[in-house]
Design an enzyme around this catalytic site. Structure first.
Site, PDB file in Angstrom:
ATOM      1  N   ALA A 127       1.032  -1.351   0.152  1.00  0.00           N
ATOM      2  CA  ALA A 127      -0.077  -0.057   0.050  1.00  0.00           C
ATOM      3  C   ALA A 127       1.003   1.333   0.133  1.00  0.00           C
ATOM      4  O   ALA A 127       0.623   2.236  -0.879  1.00  0.00           O
ATOM      5  CB  ALA A 127      -1.012  -0.176   1.345  1.00  0.00           C
ATOM      6  N   GLU A 128       1.953   1.268   0.793  1.00  0.00           N
ATOM      7  CA  GLU A 128       2.655   2.427   1.030  1.00  0.00           C
ATOM      8  C   GLU A 128       3.571   2.576  -0.130  1.00  0.00           C
ATOM      9  O   GLU A 128       3.668   3.812  -0.702  1.00  0.00           O
ATOM     10  CB  GLU A 128       3.663   2.508   1.933  1.00  0.00           C
ATOM     11  N   THR A 129       4.057   1.619  -0.816  1.00  0.00           N
ATOM     12  CA  THR A 129       4.654   1.606  -2.306  1.00  0.00           C
ATOM     13  C   THR A 129       3.727   2.444  -3.229  1.00  0.00           C
ATOM     14  O   THR A 129       4.180   3.106  -4.055  1.00  0.00           O
ATOM     15  CB  THR A 129       5.227   0.399  -2.853  1.00  0.00           C
TER      16      THR A 129
END
Length: 135
Positions: free
Chosen positions: A58-60
């Site tokens: 998700a953060e990527t």
């Protein structure tokens, strides 16, 4: 800012950790980023996809979208991430789709939906990034 029509996935570098996890980006604009990650190699001791691996995906993806929105003269710093894990995955790959909830001058917020190979939602995450001028 990137054109919303041009898929920039072939120009995206996901970083060393994401590469080790097998994360790839197949579509990338400021308004939509799609990526994939294998379950195998990213499980917790009980054979389920690790929740931290879902958050790394998700953060990527959210950071890629924020970077494309910010443009080359600005840096992107994640300042908040949260997620809800709806169900488990034990094999195959998962797909994440990041879409913006807010694209501001100094803050972006992306919702990232992660699904399994049956298109069942396994995680919903939200990432907030701070956009800063370089130098």
């Amino acid at each position: 800012m990137s054109s919303d029509q041009e898929n920039l996935a072939s120009h995206i570098e996901v970083g060393a950790m994401a590469e080790r996890m097998g994360i790839t980006v197949s579509f990338a604009t400021a308004n939509k980023v799609v990526g994939h990650m294998p379950v195998e190699g990213n499980t917790q001791p009980f054979g389920l996809l690790n929740g931290g691996a879902s958050m790394a995906l998700a953060e990527t993806l959210g950071s890629v979208g924020a970077h494309l929105h910010a443009g080359p003269t600005r840096s992107v710093v994640g300042i908040d991430i949260n997620g809800t894990h709806h169900r488990s995955a034990t094999s195959g790959q998962v797909t994440g789709t990041a879409t913006p909830l807010s694209l501001g001058r100094t803050i972006t917020v992306y919702e990232i939906v992660i699904t399994d190979e049956r298109d069942k939602r396994i995680c919903t995450a939200r990432l907030t990034c701070l956009l800063r001028d370089l130098a």
